[in-house]
Structure formats: structure tokens, C-alpha cells
Scaffold this active site. Sequence first.
Site, PDB file in Angstrom:
ATOM      1  N   ASP A  34       0.845  -1.183   0.000  1.00 18.77           N
ATOM      2  CA  ASP A  34       0.000   0.000   0.000  1.00 18.77           C
ATOM      3  C   ASP A  34       0.887   1.242   0.000  1.00 18.77           C
ATOM      4  O   ASP A  34       1.919   1.274   0.662  1.00 18.77           O
ATOM      5  CB  ASP A  34      -0.891  -0.016   1.243  1.00 18.77           C
ATOM      6  CG  ASP A  34      -1.908   1.104   1.220  1.00 18.77           C
ATOM      7  OD1 ASP A  34      -2.595   1.256   0.199  1.00 18.77           O
ATOM      8  OD2 ASP A  34      -1.998   1.837   2.221  1.00 18.77           O
ATOM      9  N   ARG A  68     -12.080  26.657   3.046  1.00 23.63           N
ATOM     10  CA  ARG A  68     -10.864  25.956   2.620  1.00 23.63           C
ATOM     11  C   ARG A  68      -9.636  26.856   2.747  1.00 23.63           C
ATOM     12  O   ARG A  68      -8.708  26.796   1.951  1.00 23.63           O
ATOM     13  CB  ARG A  68     -10.996  25.429   1.194  1.00 23.63           C
ATOM     14  CG  ARG A  68     -12.042  24.328   1.052  1.00 23.63           C
ATOM     15  CD  ARG A  68     -11.987  23.688  -0.298  1.00 23.63           C
ATOM     16  NE  ARG A  68     -12.321  24.658  -1.344  1.00 23.63           N
ATOM     17  CZ  ARG A  68     -11.949  24.543  -2.623  1.00 23.63           C
ATOM     18  NH1 ARG A  68     -11.220  23.516  -3.003  1.00 23.63           N
ATOM     19  NH2 ARG A  68     -12.301  25.452  -3.507  1.00 23.63           N
ATOM     20  N   SER A  87      -6.955  28.874   5.843  1.00 25.94           N
ATOM     21  CA  SER A  87      -6.529  29.008   7.231  1.00 25.94           C
ATOM     22  C   SER A  87      -5.456  30.079   7.264  1.00 25.94           C
ATOM     23  O   SER A  87      -4.913  30.474   6.223  1.00 25.94           O
ATOM     24  CB  SER A  87      -5.984  27.688   7.787  1.00 25.94           C
ATOM     25  OG  SER A  87      -4.808  27.305   7.081  1.00 25.94           O
ATOM     26  N   ASP A 105      -9.333  -4.716   2.754  1.00 25.96           N
ATOM     27  CA  ASP A 105      -8.138  -5.475   2.374  1.00 25.96           C
ATOM     28  C   ASP A 105      -8.290  -6.968   2.651  1.00 25.96           C
ATOM     29  O   ASP A 105      -7.466  -7.772   2.197  1.00 25.96           O
ATOM     30  CB  ASP A 105      -6.912  -4.968   3.153  1.00 25.96           C
ATOM     31  CG  ASP A 105      -6.525  -3.563   2.763  1.00 25.96           C
ATOM     32  OD1 ASP A 105      -6.583  -3.255   1.559  1.00 25.96           O
ATOM     33  OD2 ASP A 105      -6.157  -2.774   3.650  1.00 25.96           O
TER      34      ASP A 105
END
Length: 682
Positions: free
Chosen positions: A309, A382, A384, A522
Site C-alpha cells: 500500500d 478551505r 486558514s 483489504d
Amino acid sequence: MNAQNPLHGAQAPLAGTSFAALCAPALRQAFVKLDPRRLWRAPVMAVVALTATLTSLLCAVPDSGVSTGLALQIALWLWFTVLFANFAEALAEGRGRARADSLRAGGRGLMARRRAGDGYETVAAAALRRGDVVRVQAGESIPGDGEVIDGVAAVNEAAITGESAPVIRAAGGDRSAVTGNTQVVSDWLLVRITANPGESTLDRMIALVEGAKRQKTPNEVALDILLIGLTLIFLVVVATLQPFARFAGGDLPLVYLAALLVTLIPTTIGGLLSAIGIAGMDRLVRLNVIAKSGRAVEAAGDVHVLMLDKTGTITFGNRRCSAMVKAPGVTTPALAEAALIASLADETPEGTSIVDYLKGLHTLQAPPREDLDVVPFSAETRLSGADWRGARYRKGAVDAVLAYLHLGRDELPAPLAREVEKIAQSGGTPLLVAADGQLLGAIHLKDVVKPGIRERFGELRRMGIRTVMVTGDNPLTAAAIAAEAGVDDVIAEATPEKKLARIRQEQAEGKLVAMCGDGANDAPALAQADVGLAMNDGTQAAREAANLVDLDSDPTKLLDVVRVGKELLVTRGALTTFSVANDVAKYFAILPALFAGLYPQLGALDLMRLHSPQSAILSAIVFNALIIVVLIPLALRGVRVQALDAARLLRRNLLIYGVGGLVAPFLGIKLIDLLLTAVGLV
């Protein structure tokens, strides 16, 4: 039991044991293992024990054809051969006993608060069964493997993993699994027990490190069959020697024939085979990996394809700042200062990485955080940032910052627009930085590939193992990270169906596949893979589907598991090669000395010029016993795996252990012959 908290079990530290401390108990166990019921588990050593018994009885027969003193020496060295083999196995088992004792101590006297109706009852942890629900509070130990069904808490898993830093466990998601004998250090958890007594992670670890309950793997069974076959062949060979001697008008004493049988059968690998397997499993336990079967460890040594992964394995898992791009007419210090102030109060991994990046590159004076008027990130804006000394500093997504500045996409300066596009195409995330209504530049966030991972993949490639990166990213992002990491292939926008299909495709082509995972999605792929490594802090579905469980929950551990599997196979193969070469060499070293008197023509083959037939037999028996002792450290440590393909690795081992096995008996037996003659033992 802890006096202050009756639900808190003893937390014994994991102890290490020195080689010297292991020797005394291993010697005692070597004699205990002379029990015939134990010896029959190792057929070759059982034959040696029978031969030693026969030789011991022949010592009392006056007309056995050899002196009582020589027969007694041969009998003693035959028994030493069995004891040395038992000592090697006991030493391998003993390496894990201290750890097993510590683990047992941790669970001794542990109590649990089990749900009963509308309340709770206090019971012994050993009385819990699968499906029971227990409540564990701060300062108490979790009484068994389970899954959190309610609550959030920090858990100290040092008793199992050795890591002192607590980890967060919570209901739902992929971090809900807990392990018995770990301690809750804050808040509380409601845990559903998922393992009956004797089936827990702790029980499996104890069985592994002790080695006594370890089942033989398929390769070991196959090697046992080979060793039995070789033993039968040499039994027939030795049985035919007496007729040849009688035909020449001579006679070979039965003691000689018994000793000759032991020197020719593969006693070296027969005596060390069990120790190699136990030591290999011990190395796996030292990595904090629990194997549900030895077959999985062996398969790890033979894997052709490694599926990993991306997040947390190849990359750190959080996007990090990797570069800054200034807008036209903006100085680098101005951009850096604005980005730093906008990120100081941002406690996300991305915000922290920006601060770390800037502090590492620029000598900036960061204002005190308490002086900042923080503007936290919100999903709606969206954005900061922070206000400081009347100035407003902002950072955020490209469209969000442009909207904040009342600018359109086409108003983005062309050089900056090209850099932003380049960042996006490379799989990164661009953030714009603004101060007091002016656009200053962009920050490049990206999935950072872990240091050294490319080199590790290179080693695997040289071993003939192909790496495949599995990620949910889009193909463009996945390709960029795959190129940087140096993997051989990539599966982008991966789904459970995609993973499963790829594993089946590889297996249909005759390849062994290894994979790691932690989520319920998985589980199908982990169950299908030949080697499935589940994270201990993952879901119960993943842990049940896999055949290996990593207690540290480190996905990169799969690379180490592959190395341990290869070391196990290579060690077994190397010592088998050495043993067989040994037997061939001893055959040609001893027989000419035995038959030179009966067949003078064989004198041309008696290259070693041993003192006498008696010294030849005794020297061979002594060498046969001592070589096991010499090879014990190698069997326990394992043969280090080189980054070579299978063909080159085979040639290397044949050169070292094959040629070494041929040469060692000639040198060793000659030296022992000279020593025995010098001290007058023959």
C-alpha cells in the site's frame, strides 16, 4: 496482581538472555530430549541414538572384534552426537523462553470487568470467551484480544510491541482492534472479546517463542523425507561392506559398521534442522510479527511479487511541504514569512510540515503564537491563517485563495499558473499564500517517499522480487510517486476487486504473492495472497484473513518478513548442501583407510594416510560430532541473504558450503587423527 488496582495485571518487562545464561538449561534439556518419544521426531538422530545404544551394548561383548576401550570411545562420541544435536535445538528454544516467561507474567492474575445483564461482574481473564463484552478503564489492562465497540482511549502496548508511546484506539474505523495484556492509560473502552483462551495473540506469541509447539513446515517435512531416503541408501551401502570384506578374506567388526553408518548419514543437517526452524521463527518474533503458520514464513522466502500500500508504507501517509514558488515581483523572504505566519497555528501534519520546512531553510523570527489572531481551517472556506500586527496572512486551496482575493483563474500570473499546473500534474497539492490582499506565491505539498525505500526496492529487485504499489490515487498521481519510489508496477484507483483480481492473475502465472493491509476492504486480498500481513491495530476482518500479524502495525515490516523467510530457506539449503558434501567427502576419506589392508590397490586412493583403520573410524566419529557444535552459531544466526537473484545465490552457496563441505572433513579428520595418535587414544 497490582495491589492498587485488582484489574491490572503484572507488567513484566521483556527480558533478554545472554548466550552463557542459556547454556546451562540447554545442556539439561539435551539430556531430557533423549526421551525416545522426542527422538523419533527427528528420524536421522533417532538412527544415531539406536546406533549409539547398539555400540554401547557391544562394549560388553569381549569378541566384538575391537578393544573395549576403542568401542567405548566410539559409543561415547555417538552419544555426544545426539546430545550436541539436542543441545542445538534446546539452545534455539531457550532463546525465546525468557520472553515467553515475561509474556506469561504479564497475563498472570489478570481480571476483567465483564458485562452481565445491566451491570458488570469481575471475573478472571482466563474465563472470558469469544463474544464477551468487557469494560476497561484508565490504569487497567485489556484482558484479551478484542475489538473496541465504544469509547476512545490511549493504550500502552509496550508489553507486546516494546514501544512505550501510547496509541489511540477507538470504536469503528481501522484502529479498533486491541491486544490482550496491553494497558489503557486514559479514558475507557468497551471491548468485545474476539479470541477464546489459548487463541489470543499472547498465546500464539508464547507458542512461537518457546518453539515446543511449532509444527513442521512443508519444506521441513520434505527435507525429512530426503534425509530418511539418504539414511536408507547409506544403510544399504554399509550393509554391503561386510560381504566385500569377507570376499577378500577379512572381516569388519560390527562396531566399525555402526560407526561408519553414523558418519555417512546426513547427521549434520539432521541434528540442526529443528534448530534452524525454531531460530527462524524466533527472528520473526523479534520483529514483533506473529505467524499463524510456518508455511507463511517459508512462502515469504519464495515470493515473486510484493504488493504494498502506498500510504504509510512507501510514503509517510501525510502530505508534506517540499518546495515554495514565489509570484513575480515577490521576494523569497516575504513569501517565507507569510507562509510561516499563516501556518504557525495550523496543527495538521501539512501545516506542521510547512513550518518545519521553512525553519530548516530560512532564519525567520516567528512571532509568538499567543500574539496571533488565528483563523482556523474550515471546509466551507478551505482557508486558514492568522492576523498579526494588522496584517492578514492566508493560505489554502488555489480556488479558495483566488476567491478570497476576488481574482479569477485567468488573473493568476502566468509563471505562477504554470508552476501550479506542474505541481498538480506531478501528483502534488498546490496551496496559494496571500498577505494583505496580495498573492505572494504557492506551496508544494506532496506525498513524501520514505528515505531509503528506493534502495530497499532495488535490493528486492536484485533478489528477483517485483514490487507493486497499491493506491487509491488517480493514475497521474500514482505514476509520479511510483517513479520516485522505484516500484516496478502500480495499481491506481485500487478497489478490493482490483486487488483481488491482480493477486489471482499473478498466482495463475505460477507466482507467489505477498501483501499487507489493515482495513476490512483489504481482507479478501489478504486471504487470497500467499503471504498476507495484517496490521495489529487494523480491523478484526483483516487480522483474521491474514496469515501474519504485525504487532507494531508497520506496513514496511513486510520487507523484513521477506528477508527472514529467505534467510530461513537459504540457511536450511546451505547447511543441507554442506551436510551432503560432508558425507560424500567422509565416504572417500574413510573407506580407503578401512579397506587398504584387504585391497592393496585402494592404497592409491588413501590420500589422507590416516594412522590406522581404528584411528580413521574414531577420527570420523569425533569430527561428525564436533562439526554440529561448530555450526550451531550459524544455524541460530542464519545465513545472511545477499541481494542476488536465485541463480547467483545458488552458485554462491554451492561454492561456499558445497566446496567447504567437501574440504572440511579431509582437514578435520586428518587433524583429529594426528591428535588421537599423539595422545595415544588409538
